[in-house]
Design a protein around this motif. Sequence first.
Motif, PDB file in Angstrom:
ATOM      1  N   UNK A 137       0.734  -1.264   0.179  1.00 36.62           N
ATOM      2  CA  UNK A 137       0.160  -0.322   0.552  1.00 36.62           C
ATOM      3  C   UNK A 137       0.769   1.195  -0.030  1.00 36.62           C
ATOM      4  N   UNK A 138       2.096   1.073   0.834  1.00 38.90           N
ATOM      5  CA  UNK A 138       2.955   2.424   0.769  1.00 38.90           C
ATOM      6  C   UNK A 138       3.536   2.696  -0.387  1.00 38.90           C
ATOM      7  N   UNK A 139       3.881   1.292  -1.129  1.00 40.21           N
ATOM      8  CA  UNK A 139       5.053   1.297  -2.592  1.00 40.21           C
ATOM      9  C   UNK A 139       3.649   2.517  -3.154  1.00 40.21           C
ATOM     10  N   UNK A 140       2.265   1.510  -3.297  1.00 41.60           N
ATOM     11  CA  UNK A 140       1.703   2.663  -4.472  1.00 41.60           C
ATOM     12  C   UNK A 140       1.312   3.649  -4.417  1.00 41.60           C
ATOM     13  N   UNK A 141       1.335   3.380  -2.029  1.00 53.37           N
ATOM     14  CA  UNK A 141       1.067   5.343  -2.358  1.00 53.37           C
ATOM     15  C   UNK A 141       2.417   5.805  -3.231  1.00 53.37           C
ATOM     16  N   UNK A 142       3.400   5.880  -2.997  1.00 54.77           N
ATOM     17  CA  UNK A 142       4.222   5.839  -3.708  1.00 54.77           C
ATOM     18  C   UNK A 142       4.399   6.567  -5.002  1.00 54.77           C
ATOM     19  N   UNK A 143       3.776   5.322  -5.557  1.00 50.90           N
ATOM     20  CA  UNK A 143       4.253   4.882  -7.277  1.00 50.90           C
ATOM     21  C   UNK A 143       2.555   6.183  -7.651  1.00 50.90           C
ATOM     22  N   UNK A 144       1.463   5.595  -6.867  1.00 50.23           N
ATOM     23  CA  UNK A 144       0.697   7.186  -8.003  1.00 50.23           C
ATOM     24  C   UNK A 144       0.771   8.925  -7.908  1.00 50.23           C
ATOM     25  N   UNK A 145       1.956   8.895  -6.659  1.00 51.67           N
ATOM     26  CA  UNK A 145       2.353  10.239  -6.606  1.00 51.67           C
ATOM     27  C   UNK A 145       3.508  10.396  -7.637  1.00 51.67           C
ATOM     28  N   UNK A 146       4.456   9.802  -7.991  1.00 53.29           N
ATOM     29  CA  UNK A 146       5.685   9.787  -9.721  1.00 53.29           C
ATOM     30  C   UNK A 146       4.897   9.915 -10.381  1.00 53.29           C
ATOM     31  N   UNK A 147       4.303  10.726 -11.333  1.00 57.72           N
ATOM     32  CA  UNK A 147       3.917   9.935 -12.614  1.00 57.72           C
ATOM     33  C   UNK A 147       4.264   9.278 -13.757  1.00 57.72           C
ATOM     34  N   UNK A 148       5.456   9.823 -13.432  1.00 59.05           N
ATOM     35  CA  UNK A 148       6.085   8.329 -14.284  1.00 59.05           C
ATOM     36  C   UNK A 148       5.909   7.149 -13.714  1.00 59.05           C
TER      37      UNK A 148
END
Length: 162
Positions: free
Chosen positions: A83-94
Amino acid sequence: MTVVVLLVATLAFRLLGMFGVRRFGTWRVSAAHGLAVMLVMTASAHFVPGDVTFMPNYEDMVEMVPPFVPFAGFVVYLTGVLELAGAVGLVLERTRRAAGLCLALLFVLMLPANVYAAMADLTLASPLWQRIPEQVLYIAIAVWAAGFLGATRSDRELVHQP
């Protein structure tokens, strides 16, 4: 509570966009960030010690894992990290597209735990009439935020501007 966090965070980001913060220039990007805020909140419960009682904690999460799933404690930690990795992934456009797709899959895979908790009448569990539509909402927002559903012209223009 999680839906409220998702909606309020999304609206706050979109409001920032309306006041000129280009990063939040579309509903799609604002929703991606709102979902990220919600995921940080929900993931925190996976790591909270059991003696903390004012919010869901690790022991509550372990109790929700269906008996057929091995290594329940490890699964709780793993889903919290995801879930935390997904949150970071959502914030980064790439990485937003991959994160949204992976989160949609994670939400599908986590549904049996929510169904089990509701059927076992655990204190932490949401009733199924509430939880299943919530889970569908989370899946839909993850897929939409990832750009798999109906990208608008303004979304494409925002992504392609320097």
